[in-house]
Design an enzyme around this catalytic site. Structure first.
Site, PDB file in Angstrom:
ATOM      1  N   LYS A 137       4.627  12.543  -2.734  1.00 49.69           N
ATOM      2  CA  LYS A 137       3.441  12.450  -1.865  1.00 49.69           C
ATOM      3  C   LYS A 137       2.660  13.761  -1.873  1.00 49.69           C
ATOM      4  O   LYS A 137       1.441  13.758  -1.725  1.00 49.69           O
ATOM      5  CB  LYS A 137       3.857  12.077  -0.436  1.00 49.69           C
ATOM      6  CG  LYS A 137       4.354  10.637  -0.310  1.00 49.69           C
ATOM      7  CD  LYS A 137       3.316   9.687   0.274  1.00 49.69           C
ATOM      8  CE  LYS A 137       3.481   8.284  -0.262  1.00 49.69           C
ATOM      9  NZ  LYS A 137       4.061   7.317   0.612  1.00 49.69           N
ATOM     10  N   LYS A 175       6.465   2.613  -8.579  1.00 53.50           N
ATOM     11  CA  LYS A 175       6.844   1.672  -7.523  1.00 53.50           C
ATOM     12  C   LYS A 175       5.595   0.992  -6.947  1.00 53.50           C
ATOM     13  O   LYS A 175       4.575   1.656  -6.739  1.00 53.50           O
ATOM     14  CB  LYS A 175       7.551   2.464  -6.418  1.00 53.50           C
ATOM     15  CG  LYS A 175       8.127   1.628  -5.300  1.00 53.50           C
ATOM     16  CD  LYS A 175       8.666   2.520  -4.187  1.00 53.50           C
ATOM     17  CE  LYS A 175       7.551   3.084  -3.352  1.00 53.50           C
ATOM     18  NZ  LYS A 175       7.643   2.823  -1.915  1.00 53.50           N
ATOM     19  N   LYS A 228       1.657   0.567  -1.128  1.00 51.83           N
ATOM     20  CA  LYS A 228       0.394   0.312  -0.417  1.00 51.83           C
ATOM     21  C   LYS A 228      -0.657   1.332  -0.820  1.00 51.83           C
ATOM     22  O   LYS A 228      -1.798   0.995  -1.097  1.00 51.83           O
ATOM     23  CB  LYS A 228       0.602   0.431   1.092  1.00 51.83           C
ATOM     24  CG  LYS A 228       1.532  -0.579   1.678  1.00 51.83           C
ATOM     25  CD  LYS A 228       1.594  -0.376   3.189  1.00 51.83           C
ATOM     26  CE  LYS A 228       3.009  -0.445   3.691  1.00 51.83           C
ATOM     27  NZ  LYS A 228       3.678   0.861   3.753  1.00 51.83           N
TER      28      LYS A 228
HETATM   29  N1  AQP Z   1       8.057  -1.468  -4.338  1.00 52.76           N
HETATM   30  C1  AQP Z   1       9.008  -1.670  -3.443  1.00 52.76           C
HETATM   31  N2  AQP Z   1      10.088  -2.404  -3.764  1.00 52.76           N
HETATM   32  C2  AQP Z   1      11.076  -2.631  -2.858  1.00 52.76           C
HETATM   33  N3  AQP Z   1      11.035  -2.152  -1.589  1.00 52.76           N
HETATM   34  C3  AQP Z   1       9.962  -1.420  -1.230  1.00 52.76           C
HETATM   35  N4  AQP Z   1       9.607  -0.809  -0.081  1.00 52.76           N
HETATM   36  C4  AQP Z   1       8.418  -0.194  -0.253  1.00 52.76           C
HETATM   37  N5  AQP Z   1       7.969  -0.390  -1.485  1.00 52.76           N
HETATM   38  C5  AQP Z   1       8.903  -1.144  -2.126  1.00 52.76           C
HETATM   39  C6  AQP Z   1      10.394  -0.850   1.138  1.00 52.76           C
HETATM   40  O1  AQP Z   1       9.530  -1.308   2.179  1.00 52.76           O
HETATM   41  C7  AQP Z   1       9.895  -0.658   3.385  1.00 52.76           C
HETATM   42  C8  AQP Z   1       8.702  -0.059   4.042  1.00 52.76           C
HETATM   43  O2  AQP Z   1       8.189   1.009   3.328  1.00 52.76           O
HETATM   44  P1  AQP Z   1       7.189   2.047   4.046  1.00 52.76           P
HETATM   45  O3  AQP Z   1       5.937   1.423   4.429  1.00 52.76           O
HETATM   46  O4  AQP Z   1       7.894   2.738   5.141  1.00 52.76           O
HETATM   47  O5  AQP Z   1       6.899   3.122   2.997  1.00 52.76           O
HETATM   48  P2  AQP Z   1       7.070   3.136   1.492  1.00 52.76           P
HETATM   49  O6  AQP Z   1       8.485   2.952   1.105  1.00 52.76           O
HETATM   50  O7  AQP Z   1       6.486   4.403   1.019  1.00 52.76           O
HETATM   51  O8  AQP Z   1       6.211   1.853   1.118  1.00 52.76           O
HETATM   52  P3  AQP Z   1       4.893   1.804   0.325  1.00 52.76           P
HETATM   53  O9  AQP Z   1       4.389   0.430   0.254  1.00 52.76           O
HETATM   54  O10 AQP Z   1       5.094   2.529  -0.955  1.00 52.76           O
HETATM   55  O11 AQP Z   1       3.926   2.581   1.299  1.00 52.76           O
HETATM   56  P4  AQP Z   1       3.080   3.896   1.076  1.00 52.76           P
HETATM   57  O12 AQP Z   1       2.204   3.613  -0.085  1.00 52.76           O
HETATM   58  O13 AQP Z   1       2.338   4.073   2.359  1.00 52.76           O
HETATM   59  O14 AQP Z   1       4.037   5.019   0.809  1.00 52.76           O
HETATM   60  C9  AQP Z   1      10.981   0.369   3.048  1.00 52.76           C
HETATM   61  O15 AQP Z   1      12.238  -0.163   3.340  1.00 52.76           O
HETATM   62  C10 AQP Z   1      10.815   0.546   1.571  1.00 52.76           C
HETATM   63  O16 AQP Z   1      12.020   0.944   0.940  1.00 52.76           O
END
Ligand code: AQP
Length: 325
Positions: free
Chosen positions: A110, A192, A195
């Protein structure tokens, strides 16, 4: 058994969030006491617009409910409504070595992604996440693979605290799905699905059929045309096979057999159909919930009240042990 997990309101909830986390929360509700949170204080560690955040918090609550979180069974609330999260974060910050924070993969990624806003909150993110988990005396944290390192840190901090001050916290364990723990981005299968990577990287739980079809048909695939699971050599098609398998309930082996001799286009067309049908109940439920704003707010208020009792009780023990009374 107490289960705790959360999602950041940083944008549309996508099928990665669903397959890695929410789908398993829905199952766990049947056998455990569950606490699910919308972690808005985490979301402000990257650049954001306040008005957008407010909307995202509400949309995330709707996504939880539409995907099957039952407010009668589980506690659902917004993190910033309970001050104990930030209080415990500060206290645990005195137990956590800075070196442990600097080596967190998410912090490194990040801070590369948001070079212009590397704030102390982004570095301290895992301490706040530890506070979230430990406040509720959590046994199990169901998450995707990317969060494994953070849950390990929460265990370490709990152990350190208990050794130094006396036992207050349960040492939480992560629960990672065997398949679907890391769904990759549609437009870049080496990254990965996320969002903050933007809508081309993901299929949201609420994308309309046309959007789903377009995103699947344009998803990056690999050279050749064989439908074969091989994440090293064929990351694109392997990711799509994983998604297909999890939504259809068919094994990857069976899919490879079914699509033998057929090209990517055929496979993608079929996957789009599976996704459109599987996500239809979510779209429908969301539309119903959008018309019931007061009902959704009431669920969050009730959740806050229930969570507050648990959080306050843990904090009494923490303050006492730390000599803060
Ligand atoms: N690509 C993924 N595959 C499987 N699990 C995923 N998670 C996120 N992306 C994937 C799981 O979703 C939960 C919530 O995640 P989060 O919103 O707390 O943050 P993150 O992991 O950083 O998810 P994003 O979508 O990638 O959000 P941003 O872009 O804001 O950082 C967690 O249990 C995560 O493991």
């Amino acid at each position: 058994m107490r289960v705790f997990s959360g999602i950041q309101p940083t944008g549309a909830i996508h099928i990665g969030n669903y397959l890695g986390a929410i789908k398993h929360w829905v199952e766990l509700q049947k056998k455990a006491e569950c606490v699910f949170v919308i972690v808005d204080l985490h979301a402000i560690t990257i650049p954001y617009q306040p008005e957008e955040l407010k909307k995202n918090i509400f949309d995330t609550a709707i996504a939880y409910l539409a995907a099957g979180i039952d407010p009668e069974k589980s506690i659902l609330f917004v993190q910033s409504q309970i001050k104990e999260h930030t209080e415990l974060c500060w206290l645990l910050g005195t137990v956590c070595p800075v070196g442990d924070l600097l080596r967190m993969t998410q912090y490194k990624e990040k801070s590369k992604q948001f070079k212009r806003m590397i704030n102390a909150g982004l570095l301290n993110y895992p301490i706040l996440q530890t506070a979230d988990i430990l406040l509720y005396q959590t046994d199990i944290v169901p998450v995707g693979k990317d969060q494994l390192q953070h849950v390990e840190l929460a265990r370490t901090i709990a152990r350190k605290f208990n050794q130094r001050f006396g036992k207050v916290f349960v040492e939480p364990k992560s629960q990672i799905p065997k398949i679907g723990a890391k769904i990759m981005a549609l437009n870049n299968p080496k990254k990965k699905m996320s969002k903050t990577l933007g809508p081309k990287s993901y299929i949201s739980l609420f994308d309309e059929p046309d959007e789903i079809k377009k995103k699947v048909m344009t998803a990056v695939t690999d050279p050749g045309k064989q439908i074969k699971y091989d994440p090293q050599k064929k990351p694109g098609i392997s990711n799509l096979l994983t998604i297909y398998s999890l939504f259809s309930g068919k094994s990857i082996k069976k899919l490879e057999k079914d699509f033998k001799g057929r090209g990517y286009e055929d496979f993608k067309r079929s996957l789009a159909k599976v996704l459109i049908n599987s996500l239809e109940p979510f779209r429908r439920k969301r539309k119903e919930l959008l018309a019931r704003e007061v009902y959704v707010e009431e669920i969050l208020n009730q959740g806050t009240k229930r969570a507050k009792i648990l959080a306050a009780s843990t904090m009494i023990g923490v303050r006492k042990k730390m000599g803060l009374v």
